[in-house]
Structures are given as C-alpha cells and as structure tokens.
Design a protein around this motif. Structure first.
Motif: not given
Lengths: 222, 321
Positions: A120-135
C-alpha cells in the motif's frame, strides 16, 4: 500536535544551535521550516524525533512531554513520528520491500500484514513495481520515495522531512512535495525543512524561518 | 469488504501474539545461524578459539576425575596392616581381632592367618622354591584394619597406628593408605586449580564472544541506527546479536566436547594396556552427561553474556544527548 516552549539546544563543541524557540503546530497542519544551512533546521527536527534532547525548554508531541518520556518509551515515540532524510538512510543490501517493511518488522507485525501495508505504501509513492530492486538500482528521486514510503508505512500521525529534495532537480522536487500534500490532505501533520524557497512560495503553506538558531519569521496559517 | 479485513488485521488479536512472538524468535535463531554459516572461515576461527579455551579445563577435569576413580578403587584396601608377633597363634590372634573390633574408630578387622598368608604368597608365584627351603612358615598373622570414614584422615590414622603398636601382641603396623589420602588431597587441590583455570578461560570466552560481537555491531552500525530511527526497541536490536553469541557458545562447546572425547578415545587403549600391566582393570572415563551439560550450558551462557555486554555498551552510547 507539536509545541516548542522556549527551547534551547547547545552543543559543547559548536555552541548554541537553537535559542528560545517557541511555536505550536495543530494536528494535520503542513509547515515548511526554512533558513540557511546551519540555521538549526535539522536540530529542531531531531528534537521532535527524540534523536536529541533540548538543553533547556520543553518539546511536546501529541500531548506528550518529551522531557519526561522515559528512555524505554523512546522507540514507541519514534513509531509515532515518521522521518525522511536528505540522504534517504536506506539499507543498501536490502530490497526496496525490506527497507519499507522495517518499521513494521520492528513493531512485530505478522508477514501477511507487513506485505499488505508495504505494498500500500509503495503504491502511494508509485514504486509498487520496484519492490524487489535494491536501492542502488534506483534513481535519486526513486530512492527518496522509498524513504517516504518507509516513513509513512506505519501510518504515523507526524511526518518530519529534513531537506527531502536537497539532491533532486526541480521537477522531481515538485513531485515529492505534491506527495507530501497528499498526506496533508488525509490528516498527517507535516514539518518539512527545506531551503527550496521557490517551491515553498508556490505551495502556500505556513512557513517558519530560522536564522542562526532563532525563530525569525512565522507566516502563520495561510 | 477489503476495508473490513484491513481493520481487523490492524489489531492482531492477543491470541495471535504468542505465535507471532515465537515466530520472530525462531526466525531470528535460524537467520543468525545462517549469517554465521555465510562466513565459514571467520566463524570457524572464533569457534575454534572458544573450543580450545573450553577444551583445556575440560580435559584437565577428565584427567583428575579419572585419577580420582582410580584412587577410589584402591580405597578398598585396608588402611593399616597390623603384623602380630611371630609367636602369636591363630587363636590368640582371633582374640586380638575381637578386641580391636570393639574400638570405636575401627569399622572392620580382617584376620589373615599364617596359613592363609602363606597360601597367598605362594599364589603370587616365583617364591615357591624359596618357600620349600624353609622349614616353618615365616609369615606372621596379619590383621587388616579398616577404620571408619571419620578416622580416615592422615592425622587420625597416625594416632590409630600408634595406639595399635602399643598392643602387646603387635610387632609392626604398616600404613597402607596414607599415601593414598595424601594423593587424594593433592587431587582435590589440583581439581580446585582446574576449576580456577576454567573460570579464567571462561572469562576469556566471554571476552572473545564480546569482541566478536562488538566488531559485528560496528559492521552493522548504520543498520542499527536506522532501526532505532524507525522505532526498534533495544530488545529487538539486541535479539539477533544475543542469538549470534549463543550460537558461538554452543558451537564452541560442541567442538570442545568433540576434542575432549576424541582425546579420551585415543588414550583408551594405551591406558587399558598400562592398567593390565599393573594387574588391574581400568577404563578411561570421558565427559559424563553432567559434565557435558555443564560445558554446553556454560558455553551458551558465556556467549549470551558476552554479546549482551557488547550490545548494551553500544546501545547506551547511542542514547539521545
């Protein structure tokens, strides 16, 4: 929500960082904190997050006097205050998901609940599709959005941001600020330290200005 | 419907909490072991140092315990052999034995008649021809004196010996077990020294684990800082380090146990052979269940305490000023 009463902060090596600061923020207010580098913006934020204690005076957050808060209560206070930093403070060896999940993990939530809230939080900042990436694989703006997702994932009533757009170009900066405004609309109390005066002026929110540790201007409510 | 689910799961019921708590701990236990296994060489070196520190006092303990068992076997022999004058007949000897039996400090008197003594002597072998040459039995009656436990100290034995010699029938009284008592006293002393050494080396293990954890904390100091920022309690931050310390302790303890057990196994044969030469049977005893428990439990405890100290020192240094 946040109240400063004659707060002083003195460092043994640097001298006075804050002198006689008094102001109050209502719940749900969005306030900019401006001033030159070294004016004491970071110190002020650090006092609210209890990363430091004032030398004199009182800081109240959400009805709690931080001066009398026992040591073992500090973690629980910090869960009420989401913090965002210019350098993001992300763990480079963990995925985006794990970084954002950290506040929930330390709260002891279960797996399913963590997964739901992090997405939900990643969706709010528009990064839902990057959850597996490293920073490291992300751009500066994306990294900052991960930092924001981490700060809001536990739904704290107070959000502090210390130069969140310090390293970003104007377009990305505006995007971040628009994101903050969205939290403001849902009732989060925000205090954002920045020296991006153009943006501050265009956003029309209450602005507090510090100069050499003194509160020199407070526009009050817009 | 989605909203309803969210509201319910935001407040995990109290019944779920023990499960979640247990799950977190189990995860931490496994994760910390996994981390140690990710770096086998440094982990192995730390474990080896701990193991050697523990194996040294443990093996000394095994040695003293075995000596004690061995000495305990000899305890069955009489404390004093009282040789009666040659002209004392078996009947008179019996009277003496009955009289001595009534002494409070004596538990038992065993009479060895002259004929019995001769037979025993013959059985030993090698003397038969010499004995054939003799016309009469040269051996006196012997009374084997077993004092009670209270009177088995060297001083009391010496007093008893003096008193026995004053008997008119007495010729000579030999203290058979005095040296044994002294040996046991020395053994007690050595064992105390081993305990002391064990304590010192235990302290060493504490410092080894503490220092290893300290370096680990330094490596992960940014992670710890960020965890504190997002509201991790000290207990939460401490947890993985405590488990790491416990793992170091346990792995070190197991390795120490293996080292000692292998040494015992290797020495078993030579010791048995030596015992056979002395016409006795002796099995080298390894670490018993109790000692194994002490080593493993103690090593885990030392690991825990060492890491506890290291983490707390770090966390207290990071308090807001």
């Amino acid at each position: 929500m946040i109240r400063f009463e004659h707060v002083f902060k003195r460092y043994p090596e640097r001298g006075e960082a804050l002198g006689d600061i008094s102001f109050e923020m209502n719940p749900g207010e969005m306030v900019f904190l401006t001033g030159h580098s070294g004016a004491g913006k970071s110190t002020l934020l650090r006092l609210i997050g209890l990363l430091e204690r004032p030398s004199r005076g009182q800081v109240m957050v959400n009805g709690r006097n931080l001066a009398t808060l026992p040591r073992r209560q500090i973690p629980f206070h910090r869960r009420q205050v989401g913090m965002i930093f210019q350098d993001h403070r992300l763990l480079p060896d963990r995925s985006v998901f794990e970084n954002v999940a950290l506040p929930l993990v330390v709260m002891g939530l279960g797996h399913k609940e963590i997964g739901r809230r992090v997405r939900a939080a990643l969706d709010q900042v528009g990064l839902l599709r990057r959850e597996r990436a490293t920073p490291v694989a992300l751009s500066g703006g994306e990294q900052q959005r991960v930092g924001i997702a981490r700060a809001v994932v536990a739904r704290p009533p107070v959000l502090l941001a210390d130069e969140p757009t310090g390293n970003l170009d104007p377009d990305l900066s505006r995007e971040i600020f628009v994101l903050f405004e969205r939290f403001h609309y849902v009732g989060v109390t925000l205090l954002i330290a920045t020296h991006d005066l153009n943006l501050v002026e265009s956003m029309r929110h209450r602005t507090i200005t510090l100069d050499e540790g003194r509160l020199v201007n407070d526009t009050g409510d817009w | 419907m989605a909203k309803k689910r969210t509201v319910r799961s935001h407040n995990p019921s109290l019944l779920d909490l023990p499960g979640i708590w247990f799950g977190h701990h189990l995860q931490s236990v496994i994760a910390t072991l996994g981390r140690l296994m990710d770096t086998p060489l440094p982990t192995g070196m730390t474990v080896a140092v701990i193991a050697i520190s523990l194996a040294l006092p443990a093996s000394l303990f095994v040695i003293t315990e075995n000596l004690r068992t061995m000495a305990g076997g000899w305890d069955q022999t009489a404390a004093i052999s009282l040789f009666l004058k040659l002209d004392t007949g078996d009947r008179d000897a019996k009277t003496v034995a009955t009289r001595l039996q009534s002494w409070p400090e004596i538990a038992k008197v065993h009479l060895i008649t002259r004929d019995q003594a001769l037979a025993e002597f013959r059985a030993l072998g090698g003397f038969e021809e010499a004995l054939e040459q003799l016309k009469s039995n040269p051996l006196p009656v012997v009374l084997a004196i077993y004092p009670n436990a209270f009177n088995s100290t060297p001083e009391r034995l010496e007093r008893l010996q003096a008193r026995l010699l004053k008997q008119p029938e007495s010729d000579f009284a030999r203290m058979d077990t005095l040296w044994l008592k002294r040996f046991q006293a020395i053994l007690d002393l050595v064992q105390s020294a081993v305990m002391l050494l064990g304590g010192l080396l235990g302290l060493g293990v504490l410092l080894i684990v503490g220092n290893t954890i300290r370096l680990e904390i330094l490596n992960r100091r940014i992670e710890i800082e960020i965890m504190e920022l997002v509201g991790a309690t000290h207990a939460f931050i401490r947890r993985p380090f405590l488990y790491t310390g416990a793992w170091y302790g346990l792995l070190g303890g197991i390795t120490a146990w293996l080292l000692v057990s292998i040494a015992v196994l290797l020495l078993q044969q030579p010791v048995s052979r030596l015992a056979t030469l002395y016409r006795s049977e002796f099995d080298l005893q390894g670490l018993g269940l109790g000692a194994t428990g002490v080593i493993l439990g103690g090593s885990i405890l030392l690991g825990l305490i060492g890491s506890w100290i290291a983490v707390n020192r770090h966390l207290e240094g990071a308090e807001p000023g």
